[in-house]
Design an enzyme around this catalytic site. Structure first.
Site, mmCIF file in Angstrom:
data_model
loop_
_atom_site.group_PDB
_atom_site.id
_atom_site.type_symbol
_atom_site.label_atom_id
_atom_site.label_comp_id
_atom_site.label_asym_id
_atom_site.label_seq_id
_atom_site.Cartn_x
_atom_site.Cartn_y
_atom_site.Cartn_z
ATOM 1 C CE1 TYR A 154 77.076 23.218 30.534
ATOM 2 C CE2 TYR A 154 76.715 25.443 29.689
ATOM 3 C CZ TYR A 154 77.495 24.544 30.391
ATOM 4 O OH TYR A 154 78.680 24.951 30.947
ATOM 5 C CE LYS A 158 76.982 24.549 33.939
ATOM 6 N NZ LYS A 158 77.652 23.836 35.045
HETATM 7 P P1 NAP Z 1 85.704 19.816 31.021
HETATM 8 O O1 NAP Z 1 87.068 20.245 30.597
HETATM 9 O O2 NAP Z 1 84.842 19.065 30.070
HETATM 10 O O3 NAP Z 1 85.843 18.988 32.391
HETATM 11 C C1 NAP Z 1 84.724 18.448 33.034
HETATM 12 C C2 NAP Z 1 85.178 17.303 33.918
HETATM 13 O O4 NAP Z 1 84.001 16.762 34.557
HETATM 14 C C3 NAP Z 1 85.830 16.167 33.128
HETATM 15 O O5 NAP Z 1 87.017 15.753 33.758
HETATM 16 C C4 NAP Z 1 84.753 15.082 33.160
HETATM 17 O O6 NAP Z 1 85.244 13.756 33.137
HETATM 18 C C5 NAP Z 1 84.096 15.350 34.501
HETATM 19 N N1 NAP Z 1 82.783 14.720 34.587
HETATM 20 C C6 NAP Z 1 81.818 14.662 33.633
HETATM 21 N N2 NAP Z 1 80.770 13.951 34.058
HETATM 22 C C7 NAP Z 1 81.068 13.538 35.309
HETATM 23 C C8 NAP Z 1 80.376 12.756 36.275
HETATM 24 N N3 NAP Z 1 79.158 12.250 36.020
HETATM 25 N N4 NAP Z 1 80.978 12.510 37.465
HETATM 26 C C9 NAP Z 1 82.221 12.986 37.724
HETATM 27 N N5 NAP Z 1 82.923 13.740 36.848
HETATM 28 C C10 NAP Z 1 82.356 14.008 35.652
HETATM 29 O O7 NAP Z 1 84.810 21.066 31.480
HETATM 30 P P2 NAP Z 1 85.247 22.533 31.972
HETATM 31 O O8 NAP Z 1 85.202 23.440 30.806
HETATM 32 O O9 NAP Z 1 86.436 22.486 32.839
HETATM 33 O O10 NAP Z 1 83.945 22.891 32.844
HETATM 34 C C11 NAP Z 1 83.874 22.682 34.241
HETATM 35 C C12 NAP Z 1 82.545 23.225 34.750
HETATM 36 O O11 NAP Z 1 82.438 24.614 34.412
HETATM 37 C C13 NAP Z 1 81.325 22.546 34.141
HETATM 38 O O12 NAP Z 1 80.294 22.444 35.084
HETATM 39 C C14 NAP Z 1 80.936 23.513 33.028
HETATM 40 O O13 NAP Z 1 79.580 23.372 32.685
HETATM 41 C C15 NAP Z 1 81.250 24.843 33.665
HETATM 42 N N6 NAP Z 1 81.480 25.943 32.715
HETATM 43 C C16 NAP Z 1 82.482 25.883 31.780
HETATM 44 C C17 NAP Z 1 82.664 26.947 30.900
HETATM 45 C C18 NAP Z 1 83.748 26.968 29.843
HETATM 46 O O14 NAP Z 1 83.748 27.905 29.026
HETATM 47 N N7 NAP Z 1 84.658 26.029 29.812
HETATM 48 C C19 NAP Z 1 81.812 28.054 30.964
HETATM 49 C C20 NAP Z 1 80.811 28.071 31.927
HETATM 50 C C21 NAP Z 1 80.646 27.015 32.807
HETATM 51 P P3 NAP Z 1 85.369 12.946 31.741
HETATM 52 O O15 NAP Z 1 86.525 13.532 31.041
HETATM 53 O O16 NAP Z 1 85.616 11.529 32.162
HETATM 54 O O17 NAP Z 1 84.079 13.150 31.023
#
Ligand code: NAP
Length: 253
Positions: A154, A158
């Protein structure tokens, strides 16, 4: 007139979490939004919420790692709404493990969704943006880019997105396209719920622990990230490109 009136946005991974908040915020700011997720039905709740608030949105089912699907999604967005001005590369997954236990498949999955996914989506979107000499691309990096135990896959992805962002900014700037990244810290979503499970704690306990060591003394919400992205895709930020903005309450790791 709202900041994004007349603009069209495609947000990947927008069925829930940060992506759903970004889609909602861009729609509230006036953009028509394509809500892309793996499963079209999963994006319906985001679309319903946008429409209930008076906005315009469609749900699209596509896997960002599939060139044909993501290209068709970008083309369909442009066809339905007349252009494609904004792309948010948000879709993401985690497959955490220490290096000696990290499988080749979990490495490939994480690198694939974040890096190949952002590459394919950006390539598909830039065609529409270059033609119009206008565009905004924002990718989701993370504080994990700076290194986190158990996240070699990851954090590599990133940090890769930060280099990707700088390079696209150089290539696409002459065509009126701004390319930036946001790097969130701990944002309460299902993804941090999975992290809590891995660490053997509850989401609330983990959030409280992170809040304690964060200078602003709270964890982030998806709306914190959405507000930053709303700025980066608006014309207010047209002299900002190639940057990664940390949205982490002051806590880097
Ligand atoms: P999340 O709740 O897990 O949501 C991610 C979404 O992406 C889910 O709806 C998932 O669908 C979808 N997804 C996964 N693989 C995919 C693919 N191949 N094609 C299309 N859609 C896909 O994650 P989040 O926390 O909102 O994070 C969103 C972004 O922010 C990510 O890039 C994450 O790395 C980044 N981020 C998050 C945090 C945090 O603390 N939450 C911190 C830093 C960065 P499914 O449900 O079907 O898998």
């Amino acid at each position: 007139m709202a900041a994004l009136d007349g603009r069209v946005a495609l947000v990947t991974g927008a069925a829930r979490g940060i992506g759903a908040a970004v889609a909602g915020r861009l729609a509230a700011d006036g953009a028509a939004v394509a809500v892309l997720d793996l499963d079209e039905a999963a994006g319906k709740a985001t679309v319903d919420a946008i429409e209930a608030a008076g906005g315009r949105a469609i749900a699209i089912g596509a896997d960002v790692t599939n060139a044909e699907q993501i290209t068709a999604a970008a083309d369909r967005t442009a066809e339905e709404f007349g252009s494609l001005d904004i792309l948010v590369n948000n879709a993401g997954v985690t497959r955490d493990n220490l290096l000696f236990k990290l499988s080749e498949q979990d490495w490939d999955t994480v690198i694939g969704v974040h890096l190949k996914g952002a590459f394919l989506a950006s390539k598909a979107a830039q065609k529409h943006m270059v033609a119009k000499k206008y565009g905004k691309i924002v990718s989701l990096s993370s504080v994990s880019a700076l290194g986190t135990r158990g996240q070699a896959n990851y954090s590599t992805a990133k940090m890769g997105l930060q280099g990707f962002t700088r390079t696209l900014a150089i290539e696409l700037g002459p065509f009126g396209i701004n390319v930036n990244a946001v790097a969130p810290g701990f944002i309460v979503t299902e993804m941090t719920g999975i992290l809590a499970e891995r660490l053997g704690t509850t989401p609330d306990e983990l959030a409280a622990k992170y809040a304690d060591v964060t200078p602003v003394r709270r964890v982030g919400q998806p709306t914190d990230v959405a507000a930053t992205i709303a700025f980066l895709v608006s014309d207010e930020s047209s002299f900002i490109t190639g940057q990664t903005i940390y949205v982490d309450g002051g806590r880097r790791l």
